[in-house]
Design a protein around this motif. Structure first.
Motif, mmCIF file in Angstrom:
data_model
loop_
_atom_site.group_PDB
_atom_site.id
_atom_site.type_symbol
_atom_site.label_atom_id
_atom_site.label_comp_id
_atom_site.label_asym_id
_atom_site.label_seq_id
_atom_site.Cartn_x
_atom_site.Cartn_y
_atom_site.Cartn_z
ATOM 1 N N GLY A 13 0.795 -1.222 0.000
ATOM 2 C CA GLY A 13 0.000 0.000 0.000
ATOM 3 C C GLY A 13 0.827 1.272 0.000
ATOM 4 N N SER A 14 2.159 1.150 -0.116
ATOM 5 C CA SER A 14 2.997 2.360 -0.097
ATOM 6 C C SER A 14 3.000 3.043 -1.461
ATOM 7 N N GLY A 15 2.402 2.400 -2.465
ATOM 8 C CA GLY A 15 2.313 3.011 -3.798
ATOM 9 C C GLY A 15 3.337 2.478 -4.782
ATOM 10 N N LYS A 16 4.047 1.401 -4.410
ATOM 11 C CA LYS A 16 5.126 0.882 -5.254
ATOM 12 C C LYS A 16 4.716 0.593 -6.693
ATOM 13 N N SER A 17 3.570 -0.089 -6.858
ATOM 14 C CA SER A 17 3.200 -0.515 -8.219
ATOM 15 C C SER A 17 2.892 0.690 -9.105
ATOM 16 N N SER A 18 2.055 1.597 -8.626
ATOM 17 C CA SER A 18 1.686 2.751 -9.455
ATOM 18 C C SER A 18 2.901 3.609 -9.756
ATOM 19 N N VAL A 19 3.746 3.811 -8.742
ATOM 20 C CA VAL A 19 4.935 4.648 -8.934
ATOM 21 C C VAL A 19 5.909 3.955 -9.900
ATOM 22 N N SER A 20 6.140 2.661 -9.696
ATOM 23 C CA SER A 20 7.098 1.929 -10.545
ATOM 24 C C SER A 20 6.653 1.930 -11.999
ATOM 25 N N ARG A 21 5.358 1.689 -12.213
ATOM 26 C CA ARG A 21 4.867 1.649 -13.597
ATOM 27 C C ARG A 21 4.954 3.037 -14.233
ATOM 28 N N GLY A 22 4.649 4.072 -13.449
ATOM 29 C CA GLY A 22 4.735 5.446 -13.968
ATOM 30 C C GLY A 22 6.164 5.817 -14.347
ATOM 31 N N VAL A 23 7.116 5.409 -13.498
ATOM 32 C CA VAL A 23 8.525 5.727 -13.766
ATOM 33 C C VAL A 23 8.995 4.946 -14.998
ATOM 34 N N ALA A 24 8.616 3.672 -15.078
ATOM 35 C CA ALA A 24 9.023 2.841 -16.226
ATOM 36 C C ALA A 24 8.473 3.439 -17.527
ATOM 37 N N ARG A 25 7.205 3.844 -17.503
ATOM 38 C CA ARG A 25 6.603 4.445 -18.708
ATOM 39 C C ARG A 25 7.331 5.724 -19.096
ATOM 40 N N ALA A 26 7.606 6.570 -18.102
ATOM 41 C CA ALA A 26 8.227 7.867 -18.389
ATOM 42 C C ALA A 26 9.613 7.696 -18.999
ATOM 43 N N LEU A 27 10.329 6.629 -18.599
ATOM 44 C CA LEU A 27 11.717 6.457 -19.052
ATOM 45 C C LEU A 27 11.863 5.382 -20.123
ATOM 46 N N GLY A 28 10.744 4.768 -20.520
ATOM 47 C CA GLY A 28 10.805 3.708 -21.537
ATOM 48 C C GLY A 28 11.530 2.467 -21.032
ATOM 49 N N THR A 199 2.746 9.691 2.189
ATOM 50 C CA THR A 199 1.458 9.908 2.859
ATOM 51 C C THR A 199 0.729 11.130 2.303
ATOM 52 N N ALA A 200 1.441 12.236 2.157
ATOM 53 C CA ALA A 200 0.784 13.484 1.768
ATOM 54 C C ALA A 200 1.050 13.855 0.313
ATOM 55 N N LEU A 201 1.578 12.899 -0.460
ATOM 56 C CA LEU A 201 1.927 13.229 -1.848
ATOM 57 C C LEU A 201 0.980 12.546 -2.835
ATOM 58 N N GLY A 202 0.721 13.209 -3.955
ATOM 59 C CA GLY A 202 -0.049 12.580 -5.022
ATOM 60 C C GLY A 202 0.881 11.717 -5.867
ATOM 61 N N LEU A 203 0.283 10.806 -6.645
ATOM 62 C CA LEU A 203 1.071 9.875 -7.461
ATOM 63 C C LEU A 203 2.062 10.603 -8.369
ATOM 64 N N GLU A 204 1.590 11.660 -9.048
ATOM 65 C CA GLU A 204 2.469 12.357 -9.999
ATOM 66 C C GLU A 204 3.658 13.007 -9.292
ATOM 67 N N GLU A 205 3.413 13.469 -8.052
ATOM 68 C CA GLU A 205 4.507 14.095 -7.285
ATOM 69 C C GLU A 205 5.585 13.058 -6.930
ATOM 70 N N VAL A 206 5.126 11.859 -6.571
ATOM 71 C CA VAL A 206 6.094 10.817 -6.203
ATOM 72 C C VAL A 206 6.889 10.390 -7.441
ATOM 73 N N ILE A 207 6.179 10.217 -8.554
ATOM 74 C CA ILE A 207 6.867 9.836 -9.801
ATOM 75 C C ILE A 207 7.914 10.901 -10.159
ATOM 76 N N ALA A 208 7.533 12.165 -10.040
ATOM 77 C CA ALA A 208 8.466 13.254 -10.382
ATOM 78 C C ALA A 208 9.699 13.213 -9.487
ATOM 79 N N GLU A 209 9.492 12.883 -8.217
ATOM 80 C CA GLU A 209 10.617 12.829 -7.280
ATOM 81 C C GLU A 209 11.568 11.676 -7.652
ATOM 82 N N VAL A 210 10.997 10.532 -8.018
ATOM 83 C CA VAL A 210 11.850 9.395 -8.416
ATOM 84 C C VAL A 210 12.584 9.733 -9.716
ATOM 85 N N LEU A 211 11.910 10.377 -10.646
ATOM 86 C CA LEU A 211 12.576 10.756 -11.904
ATOM 87 C C LEU A 211 13.734 11.717 -11.631
#
Ligand code: C5P
Length: 218
Positions: A13-28, A199-211
């Protein structure tokens, strides 16, 4: 290991799947959900009627199922002996049993070897519990995602029809305890990992931070 490897660990529930897939898509990049592999092993054990209260019985059968994982972030596929199990592995019987199966060393040895084989070619975001510590300790970018227990339970109960936040929180606490206290490859933050509290971040914010981390470290 060639190519970029992004290791993504954290509790359920920490958001791993959504974040991982978003990062993978963004970077191909490719994407591997190692939790789905433990779920697939568990689904097979249940189908076979293996006594899950007996770790020796689980260990004795761990080499049998052929588990094949896809790596497309848009359509993560998982097959056991040719059967598509993407739906069944998300059902509550599998979710309730997976941490017991995943604690058996013979199961881990087998699945870690498969995961290393897939990750070996690089260019991948790989998510799980022991990626930065065991599967890919040499990953260029290691992220440890966390969120409050309540936020994690809220996210999960929104995904699972008919469940309450309280029931999810109790079930997740049980699974997290098993995952972080088992002897073999417990959930823990890897050396060099960056902890991100979502906890207080939206999905896009987390993806942006990982990128941003990837851009800094690759
Ligand atoms: O990520 P997901 O919640 O689908 O994982 C299901 C279970 O699989 C976890 O609760 C854990 O018991 C196990 N798992 C593991 N090591 C991994 C990934 C998942 O033990 N790398």
């Amino acid at each position: 290991m060639t190519g970029l490897v992004v290791a993504m660990d954290g509790p359920s529930g920490s958001g791993k799947s959504s974040v991982s897939r978003g990062v993978a898509r963004a970077l191909g990049l490719r994407y591997l959900d190692t939790g789905a592999m433990y779920r697939a092993m568990t689904w097979w054990m249940l189908e076979q009627g293996v006594d899950l209260a007996d770790p020796a019985a689980i260990a004795a059968r761990a080499g049998e199922p052929q588990i094949v994982s896809g790596t497309d972030p848009d359509a993560p596929a998982i097959h056991v002996d040719g059967v598509d199990v993407a739906g069944p592995i998300r059902q509550s019987d599998v979710t309730g049993a997976v941490s017991v199966v995943a604690a058996v060393p013979e199961v881990r040895v087998r699945l870690v070897a498969l995961q290393r084989e897939i990750a070996g070619a690089g260019d991948i975001v790989i998510e799980g519990r022991d990626i930065g510590t065991v599967v890919c300790p040499e990953a260029a970018v290691k992220v440890y995602l966390t969120a409050s227990a309540e936020a994690r339970a809220r996210r999960r109960s929104a995904e699972v029809a008919g469940s309450t936040v309280e029931a999810q929180q109790a079930a997740m606490a049980k699974r997290d305890t098993l995952d972080s206290t088992r002897k073999t490859d417990p959930l823990s933050m890897a050396d060099g990992a960056v902890e991100l509290d979502t906890t207080a971040l939206g999905l896009e914010e987390v993806i942006a931070e990982v990128l941003r981390l990837v851009a800094e470290r690759r």
